[in-house]
Structures are given as C-alpha cells and as structure tokens.
Design a protein around this motif. Structure first.
Motif, PDB file in Angstrom:
ATOM      1  N   ASN A  43       6.037   8.315  -6.608  1.00  0.00           N
ATOM      2  CA  ASN A  43       4.737   8.223  -5.926  1.00  0.00           C
ATOM      3  C   ASN A  43       3.946   6.986  -6.356  1.00  0.00           C
ATOM      4  OD1 ASN A  43       4.035   8.925  -8.499  1.00  0.00           O
ATOM      5  ND2 ASN A  43       2.974  10.829  -7.975  1.00  0.00           N
ATOM      6  N   GLN A  44       4.573   6.125  -7.165  1.00  0.00           N
ATOM      7  CA  GLN A  44       3.923   4.906  -7.651  1.00  0.00           C
ATOM      8  C   GLN A  44       3.824   3.878  -6.526  1.00  0.00           C
ATOM      9  OE1 GLN A  44       5.570   3.810 -11.408  1.00  0.00           O
ATOM     10  NE2 GLN A  44       4.833   1.698 -11.310  1.00  0.00           N
ATOM     11  N   LYS A  45       2.663   3.176  -6.448  1.00  0.00           N
ATOM     12  CA  LYS A  45       2.462   2.157  -5.411  1.00  0.00           C
ATOM     13  C   LYS A  45       3.213   0.871  -5.753  1.00  0.00           C
ATOM     14  CE  LYS A  45      -0.614   4.429  -2.862  1.00  0.00           C
ATOM     15  NZ  LYS A  45      -0.338   4.827  -1.476  1.00  0.00           N
ATOM     16  N   LEU A  46       3.632   0.158  -4.713  1.00  0.00           N
ATOM     17  CA  LEU A  46       4.347  -1.104  -4.918  1.00  0.00           C
ATOM     18  C   LEU A  46       3.422  -2.246  -5.329  1.00  0.00           C
ATOM     19  CD1 LEU A  46       6.956   0.149  -3.722  1.00  0.00           C
ATOM     20  CD2 LEU A  46       7.233  -1.960  -2.425  1.00  0.00           C
TER      21      LEU A  46
ATOM     22  N   ASP B 136       0.819  -1.225   0.000  1.00  0.00           N
ATOM     23  CA  ASP B 136       0.000   0.000   0.000  1.00  0.00           C
ATOM     24  C   ASP B 136       0.845   1.263   0.000  1.00  0.00           C
ATOM     25  OD1 ASP B 136      -2.297  -1.530   0.047  1.00  0.00           O
ATOM     26  OD2 ASP B 136      -2.419  -1.546   2.237  1.00  0.00           O
ATOM     27  N   LEU B 137       2.152   1.098   0.077  1.00  0.00           N
ATOM     28  CA  LEU B 137       3.038   2.259   0.152  1.00  0.00           C
ATOM     29  C   LEU B 137       3.540   2.651  -1.232  1.00  0.00           C
ATOM     30  CD1 LEU B 137       5.227   1.220   3.217  1.00  0.00           C
ATOM     31  CD2 LEU B 137       3.161   2.631   3.228  1.00  0.00           C
ATOM     32  N   SER B 138       3.922   3.904  -1.357  1.00  0.00           N
ATOM     33  CA  SER B 138       4.569   4.353  -2.584  1.00  0.00           C
ATOM     34  C   SER B 138       6.048   3.986  -2.535  1.00  0.00           C
ATOM     35  CB  SER B 138       4.415   5.869  -2.738  1.00  0.00           C
ATOM     36  OG  SER B 138       5.178   6.534  -1.734  1.00  0.00           O
ATOM     37  N   ILE B 139       6.706   4.111  -3.680  1.00  0.00           N
ATOM     38  CA  ILE B 139       8.150   3.840  -3.725  1.00  0.00           C
ATOM     39  C   ILE B 139       8.883   4.766  -2.756  1.00  0.00           C
ATOM     40  CG2 ILE B 139      10.208   4.047  -5.179  1.00  0.00           C
ATOM     41  CD1 ILE B 139       8.527   3.038  -7.522  1.00  0.00           C
ATOM     42  N   ALA B 140       8.502   6.036  -2.746  1.00  0.00           N
ATOM     43  CA  ALA B 140       9.158   7.006  -1.853  1.00  0.00           C
ATOM     44  C   ALA B 140       8.960   6.641  -0.392  1.00  0.00           C
ATOM     45  CB  ALA B 140       8.616   8.403  -2.122  1.00  0.00           C
ATOM     46  N   GLU B 141       7.744   6.171  -0.037  1.00  0.00           N
ATOM     47  CA  GLU B 141       7.469   5.793   1.360  1.00  0.00           C
ATOM     48  C   GLU B 141       8.267   4.554   1.753  1.00  0.00           C
ATOM     49  OE1 GLU B 141       2.880   7.372   1.976  1.00  0.00           O
ATOM     50  OE2 GLU B 141       3.252   5.484   0.897  1.00  0.00           O
TER      51      GLU B 141
END
Length: 529
Positions: free
Chosen positions: A134-137, A77-82
């Motif tokens: 900001n793309q999701k994993l 549910d996280l983005s690449i940045a997160e």
C-alpha cells in the motif's frame, strides 16, 4: 502471438510518426526494437500495450500483457499494488479472509490464493523486502520504481512482457537479476533498450526506421554484424555510382565535343559548296536542336545517377563525421589531481560509507566508480567537484580544468539557442561560417540553429555538447561522466563511445553499462559500500 497490420499513428497537430507499419511477433520469442531517437519505439510499445490507440490499422494480441514503462511520473499517486494492478485482488482476498462470502470477491480473486505470498517473495527478490504493497510510489527512487514494476512480472506471471528501457535506473546487481529473469522466462518478450548485454539475450531484432520495420534473426551482436555487411555493401554501391557518374560526365563531354567538331566540319563544307544562307540557317538550327537534345539525354542520365548517389549517402551512418578532435591535456601524465584522506559524508548524523575513503586520482587515469543504488556515487562526484564538502576527512585538489556531464546533460543552458550555446565554446574565434559548418556536421541543419536547447532530446543534447567541445581549443583535463548513456539510443551511445576513446585526459565514470565501460577502456574500479 502479436500481429500489427497497417498501423498508422501521429500525435494531434503533428506529422505521422509512422504509417502502414506491419509487425508479427511469434509466441514465446524474445525480441528487441531498435532505432534512432524519435523514431517512435516507445510509442509502438504503448500501442502494443494498449496504452495508445492507432489512427488506422489493426492490432491483434493473444495473451495477457505486463508493461514496464520508461517513465513513471503518472503513477506517483498510486500505491505499489495499484501500479501492479493487483489492488482489487488483494482487497477481495482481504474480504474473503474476513469472512465475506460474496461471490464477486471469489470472481475477482480467481483462485489466486497465494497472491500476498508471491508479492512478498517478488519484492524480496528485487531487494524491496521492507516495502508495503500500500506504499505510494512518489517517495521511491527511479531504481526502486523500476524494481517495483519488474517485481510485477513475477507477481502477475504474464504471457507477454513489454519492457521500455528497463535498465535506465538499475544498479549492476539489479541488471543481473533482470538478465537472469529474461533468460529464464518462457513468456513472449519485447524490449526497447540501449543495454547491449540485455539485447544479446533476445533472438530477434526489429529495426524501426523511416522505411518501416526490418527484421534481423539473431541477437544484438548478430544485428551489428549484419549492419556492417550492409554498410560495406552500401559503400560499394556508392563507389560504383561515383564511378558511373564520373563516366557519364566524361561521356557527355566527349559526345558534345565530337558533335561540335562534326557540326563545324559540316558548316565549312556547306560554305565551300555555296549553300544558300536560308538553308545554312535551317541546318544550323537543326544542329543546335540535336545538340540540345543530346545535352538533355546526358543531363537526365547524370541527374538520375546523382539522385541515386544522394540517396545512398543519406543512408550512411553519421557517427563517423561527429568526431571531437581533443588536444592532449596540458598536464603531464601521472600528476596527482585529487587526494581524498579519510573522507566521509553524513546524512542525519549517519555516515554514508562504512569505511572512510582514501583515494588518489592521477592525470591520464580512467576510473570507474561503482556501487549499488544509494551507495553514494553521485555524492562522491559532488565532493570531487567541490560542490559539497566532506563531513569527515579532507580533499586536496590540484589546479586543473574539468567538465561534469550527467545523464541529463545539465551543463547545457536550456534558454540558449543551439547556435548561441555552441558559440560559448568558441575560444579560438572561429568564423560564423566555420561554426555553422561544424553544427551541420553534428546533424544540426540551419533550420535548427535558433531552436532552444531546452527542447532537445537526450541524443541531441549529447551532440550539441560534443559540437561545443569540438569548437573549443581548450581540452578539459578531466571529464566526469554520471550515467551518460541512460537517455541515449544505440547510435548516440556509439558516438559517445568513439569520442571518449579518443580522449587522452583523466576520466571518472559512473555507469552500470558494462559494455560501455569495457569499450572506453577503464583502468581501475572504485567500489563504494
């Protein structure tokens, strides 16, 4: 510097996974943690990475850590940045560039002005140049997720890198990039992996076992050499204890026989000399007590030697006894099993391969299927198995029997018990006792026979499948392996390697493990582009 002192850990409701573990890892060293499945290697990495907390003991770490986990499910549910823990810095950079001069954004950014450029460069390095931060994993493949986390090393530039099975989903090109990264980094590196090429890049091996952690100064090849020396010494100790046990039993027998003869002679003399009956009984009782005492002394000595022998034998590897005695394939060598003529497969109207495939597979061949992630290796396997039909061309198949082994060992029926699954292979009507003897040889004791296959680890799934094949009288004409080593520890990789070496049928293998491919002796490569 990483220092673990008297660390104990166990999951709620379970036994301690390890107790009073001590480990010291010096700054800027490259080390690997090895050990059997279930020993707690991944758990120990999580403790070092502060993902878990120990029950007891102290962990002291000097330096910032970047941790690449084995499983990524919790981050979907996280983005690449997160995931890479740069989202707050990127937000602070955005606010600053928009003209917001709030001091908190400068504190968060910490002069990391080239973060965006460094992030794009790192993603490009790993072949992810089209990805957005900001793309999701959740929509990424396993290999892409691994590459995202590995890009995080170059983005965050940590002092300590922790890698848990980083090559599991990487193609050959991705592995080469990782090898180069590890070879050149000055960071402290800790790796858990079954990739022997990667393990040969480290300078220290830590072996985790029930006895704690043993340290071997050197790479994996050095470690295996030392283990062979230890194994030879262990065999010598076993032979010495076996000789000592035999000698002790002979000594016991000789001593008791001599004692019995002396007692018999003494009794005859006493009878001839007319010793009173009450005195005869007393002398007989004393003789029996002495004999019993003598027996106890020898029994204690024999028991001690036997105990030492059991301990030594239990220390031996079990891989030697886990052998599948394959019969020769019923097909004559060189028979054409499959022919692919101008074959291709389409997704959404787009051809999977640039050029149509023309391929023959003959009996007795060992064929390695290679290609980057997404090149269609698994699709080709489905076509070979007849599970999917080609969009173009045709496949001609001869009549032969085959088995398909993927990295999850999904050939295994999860709802069946271990015993019932192995019995399904019992086409030669072996007795129940014979099947159970084979189960024991493959390290499945009677307490496990009713356990469901669905709860088995990767190594256990391999062993139960090999046990089934050893029960069967029908050797498959073809075995197709799809990344078979991905979920195995090094000991189980060795077991699989030894089994495949002894197989004389046709072999089709998808694997990025070059050492495994080399050891099982492939004949030719088919590279998909």
């Amino acid at each position: 510097m990483i220092l673990l002192q008297n660390i104990s850990f166990g999951f709620p409701g379970g036994n301690l996974l390890f107790n009073h573990i001590n480990l010291t890892i010096s700054t800027q060293t490259k080390s690997a943690l090895v050990g059997s499945n279930g020993m707690g290697k991944s758990t120990l990495l999580k403790l070092i990475a502060d993902e878990l907390q120990p029950l007891n003991g102290n962990i002291n770490i000097h330096g910032d850590i970047f941790y690449v986990p084995q499983l990524f499910g919790n981050g979907n549910d996280l983005s690449i940045a997160e995931c890479l823990k740069i989202d707050q810095k990127l937000y602070a950079l955005q606010k600053i560039t928009e003209g917001d001069v709030d001091e908190k954004y400068f504190e968060i950014l910490n002069d990391d002005w080239d973060l965006e450029e460094r992030s794009r460069s790192a993603l490009q390095y790993w072949g992810l140049g089209d990805f957005e931060l900001n793309q999701k994993l959740e929509n990424l493949s396993g290999g892409q997720k691994t590459k995202v986390f590995l890009a995080g090393i170059q983005i965050n530039q940590p002092e300590i890198i922790i890698l848990d099975e980083p090559t599991n989903h990487l193609d050959l090109e991705g592995r080469k990039l990782l090898y180069d990264l590890i070879d050149k980094t000055n960071a402290t590196v800790i790796i858990v992996s079954h990739d022997r090429t990667l393990l040969n890049l480290v300078d220290t091996i830590f072996e985790l076992s029930n006895q704690g952690i043993a340290t071997y100064g050197g790479n994996y090849d050095f470690y295996t050499q030392q283990k062979e020396v230890e194994k030879e010494a262990l065999h010598n100790d076993i032979h010495a204890q076996e000789r000592a046990l035999k000698k002790a039993k002979e000594k016991e027998r000789e001593t008791l026989e001599r004692k019995q003869k002396l007692d018999a002679r003494g009794k005859q003399k006493q009878e001839k000399s007319g010793v009173a009956r009450i005195m005869m009984n007393t002398l007989r009782n004393n003789a029996e007590k002495n004999t019993s005492k003598l027996k106890n002394i020898h029994a204690e000595k024999i028991s001690g030697i036997s105990g030492n022998l059991r301990d030594l034998r239990s220390s031996l590897k079990n891989s030697d006894q886990m052998k599948v005695n394959f019969n020769d394939s019923s097909l004559h060598s060189g028979k054409i099993l499959m022919t692919l003529e101008e074959v291709n497969f389409s997704y959404g109207g787009e051809k999977l391969w640039k050029e149509n495939l023309n391929l023959e597979i003959r009996s007795g061949e060992r064929v390695s299927l290679k290609g980057q992630n997404g090149s269609g290796k698994t699709t080709l396997i489905k076509l070979l198995l007849g599970n999917t039909e080609p969009s173009a061309g045709k496949i001609i198949r001869a009549d032969f029997n085959r088995i398909y082994v993927d990295q999850e060992y999904s050939l295994i029926e999860n709802d069946l018990s271990i015993y019932d699954f192995v019995q399904k292979f019992n086409d030669q009507a072996l007795q129940e006792s014979e099947v159970k003897t084979l189960l024991s040889r493959f390290l499945f004791g009677k307490e496990t026979w009713d356990k469901k296959c669905g709860v088995l680890s990767g190594g256990e799934r391999l062993r139960v499948l090999l046990c089934g094949l050893s029960v069967s009288n029908k050797t498959p004409d073809m075995i197709i392996l799809d990344e078979p080593t991905n979920n195995l520890d090094l000991q189980n990789v060795e077991i699989l390697t030894n089994t495949i070496k002894d197989y004389h049928g046709t072999l089709v293998v998808v694997s990025h493990d070059e050492v495994f491919l080399r050891e099982i002796g492939m004949d030719r490569e088919v590279v998909l582009i």
